[in-house]
Design a protein around this motif. Structure first.
Motif, PDB file in Angstrom:
ATOM      1  N   ARG A   1     -24.405 -45.556  10.343  1.00 29.89           N
ATOM      2  CA  ARG A   1     -23.601 -46.372   9.438  1.00 29.89           C
ATOM      3  C   ARG A   1     -23.622 -45.789   8.038  1.00 29.89           C
ATOM      4  O   ARG A   1     -24.523 -45.045   7.660  1.00 29.89           O
ATOM      5  CB  ARG A   1     -24.134 -47.810   9.389  1.00 29.89           C
ATOM      6  CG  ARG A   1     -23.996 -48.548  10.692  1.00 29.89           C
ATOM      7  CD  ARG A   1     -24.715 -49.858  10.658  1.00 29.89           C
ATOM      8  NE  ARG A   1     -26.154 -49.589  10.594  1.00 29.89           N
ATOM      9  CZ  ARG A   1     -27.095 -50.483  10.393  1.00 29.89           C
ATOM     10  NH1 ARG A   1     -26.779 -51.735  10.235  1.00 29.89           N
ATOM     11  NH2 ARG A   1     -28.363 -50.155  10.347  1.00 29.89           N
ATOM     12  N   LEU A   2     -22.623 -46.181   7.277  1.00 28.54           N
ATOM     13  CA  LEU A   2     -22.523 -45.820   5.865  1.00 28.54           C
ATOM     14  C   LEU A   2     -22.211 -47.103   5.121  1.00 28.54           C
ATOM     15  O   LEU A   2     -21.431 -47.930   5.610  1.00 28.54           O
ATOM     16  CB  LEU A   2     -21.407 -44.796   5.656  1.00 28.54           C
ATOM     17  CG  LEU A   2     -21.205 -44.308   4.227  1.00 28.54           C
ATOM     18  CD1 LEU A   2     -22.255 -43.257   3.891  1.00 28.54           C
ATOM     19  CD2 LEU A   2     -19.815 -43.726   4.066  1.00 28.54           C
TER      20      LEU A   2
ATOM     21  N   LYS B   1     -14.443 -46.451  10.939  1.00 35.25           N
ATOM     22  CA  LYS B   1     -13.787 -47.718  10.646  1.00 35.25           C
ATOM     23  C   LYS B   1     -14.811 -48.700  10.085  1.00 35.25           C
ATOM     24  O   LYS B   1     -16.000 -48.613  10.399  1.00 35.25           O
ATOM     25  CB  LYS B   1     -13.157 -48.305  11.908  1.00 35.25           C
ATOM     26  CG  LYS B   1     -12.001 -47.475  12.411  1.00 35.25           C
ATOM     27  CD  LYS B   1     -11.327 -48.130  13.586  1.00 35.25           C
ATOM     28  CE  LYS B   1     -10.155 -47.259  14.004  1.00 35.25           C
ATOM     29  NZ  LYS B   1      -9.486 -47.762  15.184  1.00 35.25           N
ATOM     30  N   PRO B   2     -14.348 -49.654   9.253  1.00 36.04           N
ATOM     31  CA  PRO B   2     -15.284 -50.637   8.704  1.00 36.04           C
ATOM     32  C   PRO B   2     -15.825 -51.580   9.774  1.00 36.04           C
ATOM     33  O   PRO B   2     -15.077 -52.011  10.654  1.00 36.04           O
ATOM     34  CB  PRO B   2     -14.451 -51.398   7.670  1.00 36.04           C
ATOM     35  CG  PRO B   2     -13.035 -51.044   7.912  1.00 36.04           C
ATOM     36  CD  PRO B   2     -12.994 -49.826   8.752  1.00 36.04           C
ATOM     37  N   LEU B   3     -17.122 -51.844   9.678  1.00 33.99           N
ATOM     38  CA  LEU B   3     -17.771 -52.816  10.556  1.00 33.99           C
ATOM     39  C   LEU B   3     -17.754 -54.205   9.935  1.00 33.99           C
ATOM     40  O   LEU B   3     -17.626 -55.202  10.627  1.00 33.99           O
ATOM     41  CB  LEU B   3     -19.234 -52.420  10.807  1.00 33.99           C
ATOM     42  CG  LEU B   3     -19.490 -51.173  11.612  1.00 33.99           C
ATOM     43  CD1 LEU B   3     -20.960 -50.775  11.513  1.00 33.99           C
ATOM     44  CD2 LEU B   3     -19.106 -51.420  13.056  1.00 33.99           C
ATOM     45  N   ALA B   4     -17.939 -54.252   8.611  1.00 31.53           N
ATOM     46  CA  ALA B   4     -18.019 -55.538   7.917  1.00 31.53           C
ATOM     47  C   ALA B   4     -17.829 -55.325   6.425  1.00 31.53           C
ATOM     48  O   ALA B   4     -18.119 -54.254   5.891  1.00 31.53           O
ATOM     49  CB  ALA B   4     -19.378 -56.186   8.170  1.00 31.53           C
TER      50      ALA B   4
ATOM     51  N   TRP C   1     -19.644 -49.141   7.210  1.00 34.01           N
ATOM     52  CA  TRP C   1     -18.762 -48.302   8.004  1.00 34.01           C
ATOM     53  C   TRP C   1     -19.478 -47.785   9.236  1.00 34.01           C
ATOM     54  O   TRP C   1     -20.649 -47.428   9.172  1.00 34.01           O
ATOM     55  CB  TRP C   1     -18.307 -47.097   7.178  1.00 34.01           C
ATOM     56  CG  TRP C   1     -17.546 -47.452   5.950  1.00 34.01           C
ATOM     57  CD1 TRP C   1     -18.053 -47.726   4.703  1.00 34.01           C
ATOM     58  CD2 TRP C   1     -16.133 -47.560   5.824  1.00 34.01           C
ATOM     59  NE1 TRP C   1     -17.043 -48.006   3.830  1.00 34.01           N
ATOM     60  CE2 TRP C   1     -15.849 -47.905   4.484  1.00 34.01           C
ATOM     61  CE3 TRP C   1     -15.069 -47.403   6.723  1.00 34.01           C
ATOM     62  CZ2 TRP C   1     -14.549 -48.091   4.026  1.00 34.01           C
ATOM     63  CZ3 TRP C   1     -13.778 -47.592   6.264  1.00 34.01           C
ATOM     64  CH2 TRP C   1     -13.528 -47.929   4.932  1.00 34.01           C
ATOM     65  N   ASP C   2     -18.764 -47.719  10.356  1.00 34.05           N
ATOM     66  CA  ASP C   2     -19.248 -47.072  11.562  1.00 34.05           C
ATOM     67  C   ASP C   2     -18.849 -45.603  11.461  1.00 34.05           C
ATOM     68  O   ASP C   2     -17.660 -45.289  11.331  1.00 34.05           O
ATOM     69  CB  ASP C   2     -18.617 -47.703  12.802  1.00 34.05           C
ATOM     70  CG  ASP C   2     -19.023 -46.991  14.059  1.00 34.05           C
ATOM     71  OD1 ASP C   2     -20.160 -47.191  14.505  1.00 34.05           O
ATOM     72  OD2 ASP C   2     -18.202 -46.211  14.581  1.00 34.05           O
ATOM     73  N   LEU C   3     -19.824 -44.701  11.505  1.00 31.58           N
ATOM     74  CA  LEU C   3     -19.516 -43.287  11.305  1.00 31.58           C
ATOM     75  C   LEU C   3     -18.804 -42.652  12.491  1.00 31.58           C
ATOM     76  O   LEU C   3     -17.996 -41.742  12.303  1.00 31.58           O
ATOM     77  CB  LEU C   3     -20.779 -42.508  10.955  1.00 31.58           C
ATOM     78  CG  LEU C   3     -21.324 -42.818   9.557  1.00 31.58           C
ATOM     79  CD1 LEU C   3     -22.637 -42.102   9.327  1.00 31.58           C
ATOM     80  CD2 LEU C   3     -20.324 -42.449   8.495  1.00 31.58           C
ATOM     81  N   ASP C   4     -19.074 -43.138  13.699  1.00 27.98           N
ATOM     82  CA  ASP C   4     -18.392 -42.564  14.865  1.00 27.98           C
ATOM     83  C   ASP C   4     -16.887 -42.821  14.818  1.00 27.98           C
ATOM     84  O   ASP C   4     -16.083 -41.918  14.993  1.00 27.98           O
ATOM     85  CB  ASP C   4     -18.981 -43.104  16.169  1.00 27.98           C
ATOM     86  CG  ASP C   4     -20.368 -42.557  16.459  1.00 27.98           C
ATOM     87  OD1 ASP C   4     -20.691 -41.452  15.946  1.00 27.98           O
ATOM     88  OD2 ASP C   4     -21.128 -43.219  17.182  1.00 27.98           O
TER      89      ASP C   4
END
Length: 158
Positions: free
Chosen positions: A12-13, A31-34, A25-28
């Motif tokens: 994550r970032l 896209k934003p996670l939350a 952010w999900d790095l894979d």
């Protein structure tokens, strides 16, 4: 975006934004996670704890918010600076958080759960109520006394 930080596992970032939010952010997928909301001014810095279980954000609203990135909720708002906060970092053991401010100070926050529990019990001089437990701890864990030497709630918690 004023600042970014990778989670220790590299999956994550977190980004600190002028729009008063922290985005996970999900790095894979990239896209934003939350989107974490709680600051009243721009978020200027972010840092993950060494175990990845906490995230700190610094803001121009003079506060630091400690987040649970997994549950996507604020654990605490740390107040004490007299001006904008521009940086945060955890100690290698995760027991301390340092915050740097435009007020020319660095605050050291003791995050050791044992210290926090002792201080909370001393200050509040009581256990959490059932409602406070649900609000701050959640419903995943059954209620238990937080201050062993003090009386618990008047009625059993469900």
């Amino acid at each position: 975006v004023y600042g970014v930080a990778f989670s220790p596992d590299g999956k994550r970032l977190a980004s600190a934004g002028r729009d008063m939010t922290v985005i996970l952010w999900d790095l894979d997928s990239r896209k934003p996670l939350a989107t974490l909301e709680g600051h009243k001014e721009a978020v200027t810095g972010v840092a993950f704890s060494p175990d990845g279980e906490r995230l700190a954000s610094a803001s121009e609203d003079n506060t630091v918010i400690l987040w649970d990135p997994e549950r996507r909720k604020a654990l605490a708002t740390l107040e004490g600076h007299k001006d904008q906060v521009y940086g945060v970092t955890f100690s290698p053991d995760g027991k301390w958080l340092a915050s740097a401010s435009f007020d020319k100070t660095v605050n050291l926050w003791d995050l050791d759960p044992k210290s926090l529990k002792t201080e909370a019990c001393r200050t509040a001089n009581r256990n959490l109520t059932c409602q406070e437990w649900r609000q701050h701890i959640g419903t995943d864990m059954a209620y238990r006394k937080t201050c062993e030497a003090l009386p618990g709630p008047a009625q059993a918690c469900n």
